[in-house]
Design an enzyme around this catalytic site. Structure first.
Site, short mmCIF file in Angstrom:
data_model
loop_
_atom_site.label_atom_id
_atom_site.label_comp_id
_atom_site.label_asym_id
_atom_site.label_seq_id
_atom_site.Cartn_x
_atom_site.Cartn_y
_atom_site.Cartn_z
CB ALA A 63 -0.88 -0.02 1.24
N GLY A 102 0.76 -5.15 0.72
CA GLY A 102 -0.41 -5.18 -0.16
C GLY A 102 -0.08 -5.77 -1.52
CD GLU A 105 -2.30 -7.82 2.60
OE1 GLU A 105 -2.03 -6.62 2.36
OE2 GLU A 105 -2.90 -8.18 3.61
CD GLU A 125 1.70 -5.87 5.39
OE1 GLU A 125 2.54 -6.74 5.66
OE2 GLU A 125 0.97 -5.94 4.38
N1 T1G Z 1 4.59 3.47 0.09
C1 T1G Z 1 5.04 4.71 -0.25
N2 T1G Z 1 6.32 4.98 -0.59
C2 T1G Z 1 7.17 3.95 -0.59
C3 T1G Z 1 6.80 2.64 -0.25
C4 T1G Z 1 5.43 2.41 0.09
N3 T1G Z 1 4.98 1.21 0.40
N4 T1G Z 1 7.90 1.85 -0.33
C5 T1G Z 1 8.91 2.63 -0.72
N5 T1G Z 1 8.50 3.89 -0.87
C6 T1G Z 1 9.30 5.03 -1.32
C7 T1G Z 1 10.42 5.35 -0.36
O1 T1G Z 1 9.97 6.18 0.68
C8 T1G Z 1 11.41 6.02 -1.28
O2 T1G Z 1 10.93 7.35 -1.49
C9 T1G Z 1 11.25 5.27 -2.59
O3 T1G Z 1 9.95 4.67 -2.52
C10 T1G Z 1 12.29 4.19 -2.79
O4 T1G Z 1 12.23 3.36 -1.62
C11 T1G Z 1 -2.58 -3.16 2.94
C12 T1G Z 1 -1.15 -1.75 4.70
C13 T1G Z 1 10.32 -1.89 -1.73
C14 T1G Z 1 12.28 -2.95 -0.58
O5 T1G Z 1 6.53 -1.93 4.02
O6 T1G Z 1 10.68 -2.05 1.89
O7 T1G Z 1 1.03 -2.78 2.25
O8 T1G Z 1 12.89 8.58 -0.51
O9 T1G Z 1 14.57 3.87 -0.88
O10 T1G Z 1 15.94 0.58 -1.13
O11 T1G Z 1 -1.52 -4.87 4.13
O12 T1G Z 1 11.08 0.57 -0.39
O13 T1G Z 1 12.76 8.15 -2.98
O14 T1G Z 1 11.17 9.76 -1.89
O15 T1G Z 1 13.22 1.99 0.18
O16 T1G Z 1 15.06 -0.05 -3.46
C15 T1G Z 1 4.01 -2.62 3.16
C16 T1G Z 1 8.22 -0.70 2.09
C17 T1G Z 1 3.28 -1.32 3.14
C18 T1G Z 1 7.52 -2.04 1.87
C19 T1G Z 1 12.58 -0.98 -2.06
N6 T1G Z 1 5.19 -2.53 2.33
N7 T1G Z 1 9.25 -0.47 1.10
O17 T1G Z 1 13.76 -0.59 -1.39
O18 T1G Z 1 14.04 1.80 -2.22
S1 T1G Z 1 1.86 -1.37 4.17
C20 T1G Z 1 6.38 -2.16 2.84
C21 T1G Z 1 10.43 -1.15 1.12
C22 T1G Z 1 0.81 -2.40 3.37
C23 T1G Z 1 -1.24 -3.75 3.31
C24 T1G Z 1 -0.39 -2.85 4.13
C25 T1G Z 1 11.46 -0.69 0.12
C26 T1G Z 1 11.64 -1.66 -1.06
P1 T1G Z 1 12.00 8.54 -1.74
P2 T1G Z 1 13.57 2.77 -1.02
P3 T1G Z 1 14.80 0.42 -2.07
#
Ligand code: T1G
Length: 686
Positions: A63, A102, A105, A125
């Site tokens: 998400a 997500g 999911e 999450e």
């Molecule tokens: N939402 C918004 N922005 C995100 C994002 C996300 N999920 N993931 C990364 N970004 C932005 C990050 O802030 C950065 O922005 C840029 O993308 C590059 O990220 C319904 C509720 C995928 C392994 O927790 O683990 O789904 O600084 O530097 O090192 O059940 O990003 O460039 O402006 O980390 O290559 C669950 C979080 C969400 C995954 C890539 N998902 N992301 O790593 O790049 S909650 C996560 C990561 C959810 C559902 C629930 C990593 C990555 P900027 P980065 P990276």
């Protein structure tokens, strides 16, 4: 179709492509067209099968976390998955890069999942203080079983494609062009004919759950949660998947998600997620980074060896320099032993161990560092020693090589001035053990060139470190604030608190351990040596060291460690020593509560952080949070000291600091002007 979602048709196979750089997060402008596309394809008789794919480097990473805390814009992910899951035609998710949260999911709403060899799949999450809110807690157990689902969801750790295939999470793993493979795969599925059973209807794996063993695991996880709500909620949701009908379990998941996403703990952990990424951003325009191919490390002791391993683990060839062949041999032997331990633990393969050891080249001759692009000095913490080393480096290092010191405290401007190239000098302050600890304080000296700084910030990411750029002062950010946090420890002991009471106040707050247990772990002799070098004393700790009580390594410190155990046992001798020293000072012991312990340790910590911000030693308050969570174990559920100051109430903190300042006259309690402004404005803006 929108720019975020497009649909192509390859001979009756519809390929829905999500394109939302950089990580294909399921933002609203993706969800809306995605829902429309799936509904249309469901009803389109010319479509025999549906592929969900992503453009760019990764499948959906979850998400859009930036949408949390704002009004929900429909459709929600849950609604999309429900529509997807009800489609009778074969549906498949084509996964490259990461399918997280997500994203996974969404893939679980498909009949099938195929992945490329390098893909990683997970539900992280819990690291944001929430739980999978798109049905992951109810669907994942139906594929991989409750025990493995519990482990994946409570840890938040992704698994690789092969492991996912072995666990039944993916149905095929491909090398090379995923789209071609996946179209052929789903055509084959369509040819074989259905019915295609949605994940929600697969109950066979769930039925095999050993609930007693599962509950024992849940109880163990709850004990380790250290006050965090999300891990406990995750476990409960997976248990619901086993014991409740699907829709009831899904409703329970939703209720838990709504509660957690509004919690302070989740706000704190989401703050840290973005704070870590902000910390790696440098002001000004992008600069061309220098090429780093080979790294030199000076010193093969605990720190130097750990630093060398950190670079070797990141794939860099390392030249390790020591003062003698014997010291070099010992250092390399320790490195090999560390890798052997990792292999024995199953966290490293024999092959990877060999590859990493092959990265090392040992020498006692500084001239052998001439081909290194970065040289990290990790020698004895003494200015004269460091100046001598940097003088030699200045003579042998190639032009443009970055010269870094791992000093914890010393003035890097002074070290830089001992070279003809101060623009190439900076600090890389690793935390022990350097091959394990995530935090890397990158110390920008007065004359450090912007491209040198940008190069090491990028390098930190490449070796898996969390970088924070800090300025030059005694102890930089972390250790300077640690001194403030510990400034009252001795007074608290002399006034009546025991080491156990103080440590318990910390562990009840959420710290992995308190300051005295930590001191025993690290070795009390380290602080003793530092104090003597600076002409400082700590009557209790110094006395313990004079008695050879250095902590765990000598079996006795503030606590006893019986028969080599690491479990601290309160020692009546230490408590008698404390009482005796208090009596010598005419101090009458009194009962000291946890609140006072926190006020006299964590409030000075925050106050020092405010001073650091005012002085420009840290660029952001969130950088300080990143330092403390990744380098010192500050509880993630409280977001770091500066974030927690907002939760605790800055006005309350200022008030109590004033009280202790008036009562003790100690400067550590004098509220910093920025903290007083924060109490009024709610902002750490300098
Ligand atoms: N939402 C918004 N922005 C995100 C994002 C996300 N999920 N993931 C990364 N970004 C932005 C990050 O802030 C950065 O922005 C840029 O993308 C590059 O990220 C319904 C509720 C995928 C392994 O927790 O683990 O789904 O600084 O530097 O090192 O059940 O990003 O460039 O402006 O980390 O290559 C669950 C979080 C969400 C995954 C890539 N998902 N992301 O790593 O790049 S909650 C996560 C990561 C959810 C559902 C629930 C990593 C990555 P900027 P980065 P990276």
């Amino acid at each position: 179709m929108s720019s975020s979602v497009s649909v192509a048709n390859e001979g009756g196979v519809a390929i829905v492509t999500i394109d939302n750089p950089p990580v294909n997060a399921l933002s609203f402008h993706v969800r809306e067209p995605l829902m429309q596309a799936l509904a249309a394809l469901r009803d389109d008789a010319s479509v025999a099968a549906i592929v969900i794919a992503c453009a760019g480097r990764t499948f959906v990473a979850g998400a859009d976390i930036t949408e949390f805390g704002k009004p929900m814009q429909h459709p929600e992910l849950r609604a999309i998955v429900a529509v997807l899951e009800a489609i009778a035609k074969p549906t498949v998710a084509a996964i490259q890069g990461t399918a997280l949260g997500g994203g996974l999911e969404l893939a679980l709403g498909c009949h099938f999942r195929v992945a490329d060899q390098g893909a990683r799949l997970g539900l992280p999450e819990v690291k944001l203080g929430i739980l999978p809110g798109g049905g992951g807690t109810v669907r994942l157990p139906r594929l991989v079983g409750a025990a493995k689902a519990l482990k994946m969801i409570v840890s938040g750790t992704p698994i690789g494609a092969d492991e996912a295939y072995g666990a039944g999470l993916v149905d095929a793993v491909f090398e090379g062009d995923l789209t071609t493979h996946v179209v052929n795969f789903v055509r084959e599925m369509a040819r074989k004919g259905g019915p295609f059973t949605p994940v929600r209807d697969r109950d066979d794996v769930i039925k095999e759950t050993d609930l007693a063993a599962f509950d024992a695991e849940v109880a163990d996880l709850a004990r380790k949660a250290r006050g965090l709500e999300a891990p406990v909620a995750c476990a409960q949701a997976v248990r619901n998947a086993v014991t409740l009908p699907f829709d009831e379990a899904l409703a329970e998941e939703r209720a838990l998600f709504v509660k957690l996403v509004a919690s302070d703990q989740s706000r704190a952990q989401r703050h840290l997620f973005f704070a870590e990424r902000e910390a790696a951003k440098l002001p000004g325009k992008d600069v061309v980074k220098r090429r780093i191919a080979r790294v030199g490390v000076i010193g093969a002791g605990t720190m130097g060896g750990g630093i060398a391993m950190a670079f070797a683990n990141g794939g860099f060839p390392v030249t390790l320099l020591e003062t003698s062949q014997e010291a070099l041999r010992r250092g390399l032997a320790t490195i090999e032993k560390n890798y052997t331990v990792s292999v024995a633990r199953g966290s490293l393969s024999e092959d990877a161990k060999r590859q990493r050891l092959a990265q090392f080249k040992g020498t006692v001759d500084h001239a052998d560092l001439a081909d290194c692009d970065l040289i990290v000095e990790a020698a004895f913490e003494d200015m004269a020693v460091k100046k001598e080393i940097f003088g030699k480096l200045d003579a042998v290092a190639r032009p443009g090589a970055i010269l870094a010191t791992n000093t914890s405290y010393l003035d890097i401007d002074e070290i830089a001035a001992s070279t003809s190239r101060p623009q190439d000098v900076l600090g890389l302050h690793f935390f022990s053990p350097a091959n394990v600890m995530k935090l890397l304080e990158i110390v920008r000296a007065e004359k450090t060139a912007p491209d040198a700084l940008a190069t090491v910030v990028d390098l930190a990411r490449r070796i898996g470190k969390v970088a924070v750029v800090v300025g030059v002062c005694h102890g930089f950010v972390g250790n300077r604030m640690l001194a403030a946090r510990g400034s009252e420890s001795e007074a608290l002991l002399l006034e009546g608190a025991t080491p156990s009471q103080i440590d318990k106040a910390f562990t009840d707050f959420g710290w992995p351990m308190g300051p005295f247990q930590m001191g025993d772990l690290a070795g009390l002799d380290i602080g003793w040596r530092n104090r003597k070098a600076r002409g400082l004393t700590a009557v209790i700790a110094d006395t313990l060291c004079e008695q050879g009580r250095f902590g765990q390594k000598t079996g006795r410190g503030f606590y006893l460690y019986e028969n080599g155990s690491r479990m601290p046992v309160p020692d009546p001798e230490v408590e008698a020593l404390i009482r005796g020293k208090a009596a010598e000072k005419g101090i009458v012991p009194r009962t000291i509560g946890a609140d006072e312990i926190i006020e006299r340790t964590l409030y000075p910590l925050i106050n020092e952080g405010a001073k650091i911000l005012e002085e420009g030693i840290a660029a952001r308050a969130s950088d300080i949070d990143v330092v403390w969570v990744n380098g010192y174990g500050f509880p993630v559920g409280k977001g770091g000291p500066m974030f927690w100051a907002g939760l605790e109430g800055a006005a309350r903190i200022v008030g109590r600091l004033r009280y202790w300042h008036e009562r003790t006259g100690k400067n550590v309690f004098k509220p910093a002007p920025l903290l007083e402004r924060m109490a009024e404005t709610g902002s750490w803006q300098v």
